[in-house]
Design a protein around this motif. Structure first.
Motif, short mmCIF file in Angstrom:
data_model
loop_
_atom_site.label_atom_id
_atom_site.label_comp_id
_atom_site.label_asym_id
_atom_site.label_seq_id
_atom_site.Cartn_x
_atom_site.Cartn_y
_atom_site.Cartn_z
N LYS A 153 0.87 -1.19 0.00
CA LYS A 153 0.00 0.00 0.00
C LYS A 153 0.90 1.23 0.00
CE LYS A 153 -0.80 0.10 4.97
NZ LYS A 153 -1.78 -0.04 6.01
N GLU A 204 11.76 -13.03 -2.61
CA GLU A 204 11.01 -13.65 -3.70
C GLU A 204 10.52 -12.64 -4.71
OE1 GLU A 204 7.79 -16.13 -2.80
OE2 GLU A 204 8.96 -17.39 -1.48
N ASP A 248 19.90 -5.49 -7.28
CA ASP A 248 18.48 -5.86 -7.29
C ASP A 248 18.32 -6.90 -8.39
OD1 ASP A 248 15.72 -6.03 -7.60
OD2 ASP A 248 15.56 -4.11 -8.64
N GLY A 260 13.86 -12.09 -8.25
CA GLY A 260 13.68 -12.96 -7.09
C GLY A 260 13.42 -14.41 -7.46
N ALA A 318 8.47 -9.41 -3.65
CA ALA A 318 8.70 -9.13 -2.23
C ALA A 318 9.04 -7.65 -1.97
CB ALA A 318 9.81 -10.01 -1.70
N GLY A 319 9.39 -6.92 -3.02
CA GLY A 319 9.65 -5.49 -2.84
C GLY A 319 11.11 -5.09 -3.04
N LYS A 320 11.88 -5.89 -3.75
CA LYS A 320 13.31 -5.58 -3.94
C LYS A 320 13.51 -4.32 -4.77
CE LYS A 320 13.95 -9.50 -5.96
NZ LYS A 320 12.62 -10.08 -5.80
N ASN A 340 4.74 -5.95 -11.74
CA ASN A 340 5.86 -5.12 -12.22
C ASN A 340 7.17 -5.88 -11.96
OD1 ASN A 340 7.30 -2.93 -13.19
ND2 ASN A 340 7.35 -1.90 -11.18
N VAL A 397 2.89 4.00 1.12
CA VAL A 397 3.48 4.46 2.39
C VAL A 397 4.57 5.50 2.09
CG1 VAL A 397 2.98 2.53 3.94
CG2 VAL A 397 4.87 2.32 2.36
P1 ATP Z 1 10.62 -9.21 -8.84
O1 ATP Z 1 11.63 -10.17 -8.36
O2 ATP Z 1 9.46 -9.90 -9.50
O3 ATP Z 1 11.18 -8.12 -9.66
P2 ATP Z 1 10.45 -7.41 -6.58
O4 ATP Z 1 10.90 -8.06 -5.33
O5 ATP Z 1 11.37 -6.50 -7.26
O6 ATP Z 1 9.91 -8.56 -7.54
P3 ATP Z 1 8.77 -5.11 -6.43
O7 ATP Z 1 8.50 -4.91 -7.87
O8 ATP Z 1 9.76 -4.26 -5.78
O9 ATP Z 1 9.08 -6.66 -6.21
O10 ATP Z 1 7.42 -4.98 -5.59
C1 ATP Z 1 6.21 -5.55 -6.02
C2 ATP Z 1 5.06 -4.63 -5.67
O11 ATP Z 1 4.92 -4.55 -4.27
C3 ATP Z 1 5.25 -3.19 -6.12
O12 ATP Z 1 4.80 -3.00 -7.43
C4 ATP Z 1 4.40 -2.43 -5.11
O13 ATP Z 1 3.03 -2.49 -5.49
C5 ATP Z 1 4.54 -3.25 -3.86
N1 ATP Z 1 5.60 -2.70 -2.97
C6 ATP Z 1 6.86 -3.16 -2.82
N2 ATP Z 1 7.54 -2.45 -1.92
C7 ATP Z 1 6.71 -1.49 -1.48
C8 ATP Z 1 6.82 -0.41 -0.55
N3 ATP Z 1 7.94 -0.18 0.13
N4 ATP Z 1 5.74 0.36 -0.36
C9 ATP Z 1 4.60 0.14 -1.00
N5 ATP Z 1 4.41 -0.86 -1.89
C10 ATP Z 1 5.45 -1.67 -2.14
#
Ligand code: ATP
Ligand code: MG
Length: 777
Positions: free
Chosen positions: A115, A167, A466, A469, A170-172, A233, A117
């Motif tokens: 969400k 993973e 980065d 995952g 996960a938000g990397k 994404n 933040v």
């Molecule tokens: P991949 O390995 O598939 O690239 P990733 O770990 O890079 O995955 P992200 O793209 O960073 O994943 O995050 C996935 C989604 O989670 C983002 O598009 C966003 O919607 C949400 N998200 C991640 N981190 C945050 C954060 N700090 N605040 C709010 N939303 C977040």
């Protein structure tokens, strides 16, 4: 006093009335109270929160604290008792309170909020964390600040690296983006929050460099990210950015290195998958009223392309205008951008081309049938459009896709034959051309960005990694094998350098210590990349250049690599084409179908020759100095030249990455996905626990907890607590001078030391010093 070893938690005696956690299939661990102590069969009777009485094996019961507000523990090492259940509860409670970051020893666990933040990353937060010796809640900025401060202190002797792992979804990438922003802002000479302003002799103003470094993100995201079932994404490439700094700490530039773009996505997207974002951005241009004048022609191309303009439902990603703005900011000229968009449109046309067989299947030609599935498809028009956009002739496209050149004889007496290709081969050539064009655009962009942001000289650097995952789908291919192998290598680095080194350090410092067992993934890594491992077998198929049966190949992988329990059979059948790999993060089923072809990544030289004839100078440039550059000679089969496979190249790039990490001071951020549906406010305890176990976070906590969770360099310690020495100055002076003269060293008797520390401690208790509460002194 040292806390009890975690490993002892499960076996320690549980007494009647004691608060415990018991294992639960849904919630992982749930609270309970012991009703009856363990009997001779090691079974404990407990009462659950709903008053039901159940029996559990004592190995499925863990001690629980009476303390219910675990969220106040900002570090998992502060928990008492510390075990996987209390760690999980703590993260869960913090998540419910909208606290997404928790320390785990020296690592930060970042739970994805799913969400908005923004307030967590604003200018005030940056200011808060960019202060010396601050005591704040765990945050990714804390890691950014630590890396920045270490870099300055080490004076470039040791580089800093921040590894963001977790993973898919996960938000990397989001974390890495915030860190990049943090590091560029705190290191900008224009930054008002800097204490000292110094002049830098730099050709490009710092604000421009800073903006360009940040602009690289939207560009690479548009061209390298796509929606997958796990993340709308998802990064389909690995990214390693080296931020370069002046010795004064000011940012000077950066260099980006990317790893293995998943280019097959351009021609094939599985269920729930999309193509790279940029294609949908381009198609959306057709509906935008206000565009810069130079984009009008591109918009007209889109509108008249006859291609389906429907943009699939997906999360909010960047708009085409934002990508264009970032490209312009970084210096990609408008004519270069027009060329890029034209090539992208040509790729979309290419992907709609179909073929039908002629001459009893010995040859084929373009199909003119209408495909009402998705596109109103007119083959000849598509072909013309594609050729016009690429600046090549229709005849040459026809030749390159429908025929193969075969060269025989020696260099002196060479004969070149042209052989028509089958439908399958024509499709494969069409796909190769689309992937080739796309990957060249991507590489060009990365190179271009680097030319714009790279500093000529620099003193220090901070690396930010980065990488895609760990992922597992129903069917996993060579792409997932590479992605998961990369994650295994990172995990191996973590295990070796963090978990093992930390224990070695304790032993060296003679800290009373019971070694902890941790999951070592060395066997998995070796089974994958060793010479007779999975990569070796797949590479051999390429070297031998033979058309192996998939089930035979799969059988060779299982028998050749199955001995150590990492690789095993998938189904019960004899003609199985799938095998299972036991990864640190779980089992993954891989299919060998198309694996050899993908590993070979053969680009027919006629295709390179085709695009090299383009009238578009930008497209020509993409292929100048090409290692495959086309000459008749290059068609000569050379027996000596060993084909470098995708797996070999990928392994070498990861070897180099690991070397960079080995030479640097590495900081870890472990991103955790709270649920598989990407929903805010949902914390799937079993799923989170799996991730904590898989990435070794629980072992980290345990090791740090048993050792010394609060770690400070002497310099920081003196800066922070040195004033205490002044408080007891008279005592220290007296003690040190007398002892130095008596013993020629500064260590007094035990009684004297105790007296000294008691005095200091009583003075310290007047201050809010968090490390006093950690249980260690
Ligand atoms: P991949 O390995 O598939 O690239 P990733 O770990 O890079 O995955 P992200 O793209 O960073 O994943 O995050 C996935 C989604 O989670 C983002 O598009 C966003 O919607 C949400 N998200 C991640 N981190 C945050 C954060 N700090 N605040 C709010 N939303 C977040
Ligand atoms: Mg990502």
């Amino acid at each position: 006093m040292k806390p009890k070893a975690w490993s002892n938690e499960a076996t320690r005696k549980l007494t009647q009335g004691q608060s415990v956690y018991v294992k639960d299939a849904v919630e992982a661990w749930i609270p309970a109270v012991v009703v009856e102590e363990a009997d001779s069969r090691l079974t404990v009777t407990v009462q659950l929160a709903d008053d039901s009485i159940v029996m559990r094996k004592s190995s499925e019961v863990l001690a629980r604290s009476e303390e219910t507000e675990l969220f106040i523990c900002s570090s998992l090492t502060e928990l008492n008792p510390v075990n996987e259940a209390s760690a999980l509860d703590c993260l869960h409670q913090r998540f419910s309170q909208d606290i997404f970051y928790t320390a785990a020893g020296t690592t930060i666990v970042a739970v994805n909020p799913f969400k908005d933040v923004h307030h967590l990353y604003n200018q005030h937060k940056i200011q808060d964390y960019h202060r010396p010796l601050q005591t704040l809640d765990p945050h990714i900025f804390m890691i950014g600040e630590k890396a920045y401060a270490h870099m300055l202190r080490e004076m470039g002797n040791i580089n800093q690296s921040i590894v963001v792992s977790g993973e898919s979804g996960a938000g990397k990438t989001v974390s890495a983006k915030h860190l990049l922003k943090y590091l560029t802002i705190v290191s900008s000479p224009e930054n008002e929050i800097k204490y000292v302003q110094l002049h830098l002799e730099c050709s490009i103003p710092a604000s421009v460099i800073e903006r360009r470094v940040l602009d690289s993100n939207p560009i690479l995201e548009s061209f390298g990210n796509a929606a997958t079932p796990r993340n709308e994404n998802s990064s389909r490439f690995g990214k390693f950015i080296q931020l370069q700094f002046h010795r004064n700490g000011y940012i000077l530039g950066g260099v980006i290195q990317t790893y293995l773009l998943e280019k097959t996505r351009v021609v094939h997207q599985g269920p729930g998958e999309n193509n790279f974002h940029i294609f949908y951005q381009l198609m959306s241009l057709g509906d935008i009223d206000q565009v810069p004048s130079w984009l009008v022609a591109v918009r007209a191309e889109v509108q008249h392309s006859g291609l389906d303009c429907t943009v699939p439902q997906q999360a909010e990603t960047l708009s085409v205008l934002q990508t264009v703005e970032a490209m312009s900011d970084i210096g990609v000229s408008t004519s270069q951008q027009v060329s890029i968009f034209k090539i992208l449109l040509a790729i979309l046309h290419l992907s709609t081309m179909k073929f039908i067989s002629i001459k009893d299947g010995e040859a084929c030609t373009f199909s003119d049938t209408e495909d009402t599935d998705q596109f109103v498809y007119v083959s000849s028009r598509t072909k013309e459009e594609c050729c016009r956009l690429l600046g090549i002739s229709a005849l040459s496209l026809h030749h390159a896709l429908l025929n193969r050149k075969i060269v025989t004889g020696t260099k002196a007496h060479q004969s070149v034959y042209v052989k028509p290709v089958t439908v399958a081969e024509a499709q494969s050539r069409r796909d190769s051309l689309a992937m080739l064009l796309y990957s060249r655009i991507f590489d060009w962009l990365v190179n271009f960005i680097n030319t714009q942001i790279k500093a000529d000289t620099f003193d220090h650097c901070i690396n930010l990694l980065d990488i895609y995952g760990f992922e597992t789908f129903e069917i996993n291919n060579l792409e997932q094998l590479c992605i998961n192998y990369a994650n295994e290598r990172l995990q191996q680095h973590y295990v070796t350098h963090f978990l093992r080194d930390l224990q070695t350090e304790y032993e060296l410092e003679q800290i009373t210590w019971t070694p902890i067992e941790y999951k070592d993934n060395k066997t998995c890594v070796e089974t994958l990349h060793g010479p007779s491992g999975v990569f070796g077998i797949l590479n051999e198929e390429v070297t031998l250049n033979r058309a192996s049966d998939d089930s035979i190949l799969c059988g060779r992988i299982i028998t050749g690599c199955g001995a150590k329990g990492v690789v095993r059979k998938h189904g019960a059948g004899t003609f199985e084409t799938k095998f299972i790999v036991r990864h640190y993060a779980g089992d993954v089923v891989y299919s060998v179908e198309k694996a050899v072809k993908k590993n070979k990544d053969n680009i027919p030289p006629e295709l390179i020759a085709l695009v090299a004839t383009s009238e578009d100078s930008f497209l020509q440039d993409l292929f100048t100095n090409d290692e495959f550059s086309y000459t008749e000679q290059s068609l000569t089969p050379t027996k000596t030249k060993k084909k470098i496979t995708v797996l070999t190249k990928f392994k070498s790039s990861l070897d180099r990455l690991m070397q960079s990490l080995e030479r640097s001071d590495v900081h870890f951020i472990r991103c955790i996905k709270p649920n598989t549906n990407n929903r805010p406010g949902v914390f799937d305890r079993t799923y989170v626990l799996q991730q904590l176990e898989a990435c070794g976070t629980l072992e980290t906590v345990n090791i740090c907890r048993l050792g010394y969770p609060a770690r400070m360099d002497y310099k920081d310690f003196i800066q922070r607590y040195g004033f205490l020495a002044r408080l007891s100055n008279a005592y220290v002076v007296k003690k040190f001078t007398t002892e130095a003269s008596i013993n020629n060293n500064c260590v007094g008797t035990e009684a004297e030391q105790d007296e000294f520390f008691q005095k200091v401690e009583s003075q310290m208790s007047h201050f809010d010093l968090p490390f006093l509460n950690s249980g260690h002194k």
